[in-house]
Design an enzyme around this catalytic site. Structure first.
Site, short mmCIF file in Angstrom:
data_model
loop_
_atom_site.label_atom_id
_atom_site.label_comp_id
_atom_site.label_asym_id
_atom_site.label_seq_id
_atom_site.Cartn_x
_atom_site.Cartn_y
_atom_site.Cartn_z
N ASP A 73 0.87 -1.18 0.00
CA ASP A 73 0.00 0.00 0.00
C ASP A 73 0.91 1.23 0.00
O ASP A 73 2.11 1.14 0.28
CB ASP A 73 -0.86 -0.05 1.27
CG ASP A 73 -1.56 1.25 1.58
OD1 ASP A 73 -2.25 1.76 0.68
OD2 ASP A 73 -1.40 1.79 2.70
N ASP A 106 -0.33 5.13 0.88
CA ASP A 106 -0.62 6.15 1.90
C ASP A 106 -0.74 5.54 3.28
O ASP A 106 -1.58 4.69 3.51
CB ASP A 106 -1.91 6.89 1.52
CG ASP A 106 -1.73 7.68 0.23
OD1 ASP A 106 -2.48 7.44 -0.73
OD2 ASP A 106 -0.81 8.51 0.16
C1 XBP Z 1 -5.39 6.22 0.55
C2 XBP Z 1 -6.55 6.88 -0.08
C3 XBP Z 1 -6.32 7.96 -1.09
C4 XBP Z 1 -5.54 9.11 -0.46
C5 XBP Z 1 -5.67 10.39 -1.27
O1 XBP Z 1 -4.88 5.33 -0.41
O2 XBP Z 1 -7.68 6.49 0.19
O3 XBP Z 1 -7.60 8.42 -1.51
O4 XBP Z 1 -6.13 9.40 0.81
O5 XBP Z 1 -5.24 10.16 -2.61
P1 XBP Z 1 -4.01 4.00 0.04
P2 XBP Z 1 -6.19 10.62 -3.83
O6 XBP Z 1 -3.96 3.93 1.55
O7 XBP Z 1 -4.74 2.84 -0.59
O8 XBP Z 1 -2.64 4.24 -0.54
O9 XBP Z 1 -6.65 12.03 -3.53
O10 XBP Z 1 -5.31 10.53 -5.04
O11 XBP Z 1 -7.32 9.63 -3.82
MG MG Z 2 -3.09 3.20 3.21
#
Ligand code: XBP
Ligand code: MG
Length: 254
Positions: free
Chosen positions: A9, A11
């Site tokens: 993953d 974020d």
């Molecule tokens: C986390 C999310 C993303 C980010 C924001 O993604 O849900 O929406 O918060 O990015 P993950 P965007 O944990 O799966 O990496 O604004 O590009 O959606």
């Molecule tokens: Mg994440």
């Protein structure tokens, strides 16, 4: 089946991008668009329950902004706002604003050296992944065979789609993989895809339900920065950090 691939993953896992990255970028986009919307640290923590920035902004309008004069093409308006936000986020990242979480670069290097296959399975936008990997990961972006990100699948996490997409692209079965995640939604996604999962929680996700994870730690740790272990499926004998040997032991014990 032996461990062949690590699926990361982004974020909250590769880097702590949400509070001081995405949240700042959303607020900058709102200001640029002349909106008085302000996603505070606590409000953003609530909004993170909705994955995907466009979906999150729509949810915010529906639940917090009944007064908002909706344009005729609301999806188009949100998509444009999201493009502005992505520009702000990638600029923030490229200024060096977001560092890798503890132990991530160490584990990536170890896995790459050992010949494990690497992939990304994320809800965030592809441009964000490229900016983060090229700025904060010392060229490791070339180590990832597949970057599964954002709208490449019809259903975002907690649906299994993004993990299934990545494994299909790599012709991998779930029993040859381990996923590394940070959140409940991410864990639901990887478990739904049948992939054993390691959780590295953070300030936004530390109180979430991580039932089903093989290991739950506050971060991957470094030899001089031990991680805190909240759960492990196996005895880890005081391991101070998560390395490939520990992942292989967890994987073989499943
Ligand atoms: C986390 C999310 C993303 C980010 C924001 O993604 O849900 O929406 O918060 O990015 P993950 P965007 O944990 O799966 O990496 O604004 O590009 O959606
Ligand atoms: Mg994440």
């Amino acid at each position: 089946m032996s461990l062949e691939a690590l699926l990361f993953d982004v974020d909250g896992t590769l880097a702590d991008t949400e509070r001081d990255g995405h949240r700042i970028a959303y607020n900058a986009a709102f200001a640029e668009a002349g909106l008085d919307w302000d996603w505070t640290v606590s409000l953003y923590g609530e909004l993170l329950a909705i994955t995907g920035g466009k979906e999150r902004m729509l949810h915010y309008i529906e639940t917090h902004r009944p007064d908002f004069q909706r344009p005729g093409d609301l999806p188009g308006y949100i998509a444009d706002l999201h493009d502005i936000k992505t520009r702000h986020f990638t600029q923030l990242v490229r200024r060096g604003g977001i560092a890798a979480r503890p132990g991530v670069k160490r584990l990536l290097f170890e896995a790459h050296q050992a010949g494990l296959r690497l992939a990304i399975a994320t809800t965030t936008t592809p441009e964000n992944v490229q900016a983060l990997l090229s700025t904060s990961f010392d060229g490791a972006e070339d180590w990832f065979e597949v970057i599964g990100a954002g709208d490449v699948v019809p259903r975002k996490k907690p649906a299994a789609d993004i993990y299934e997409y990545v494994m299909a692209k790599m012709d991998l079965t779930p029993d040859r993989c381990v996923a590394l995640e940070d959140s409940f939604n991410g864990l639901q996604s990887s478990l739904a895809a049948g992939v054993q999962t390691i959780i590295t929680y953070n300030a936004y996700t530390q109180d979430q339900d991580f039932s089903g994870a093989a290991l739950v730690v506050d971060h991957l740790g470094e030899p001089d920065t031990p991680c805190q272990v909240a759960h492990s499926n196996i005895a880890i004998n005081g391991a101070a950090y998560v390395d490939l040997a520990l992942l292989k032991r967890l994987h073989d014990a499943q």
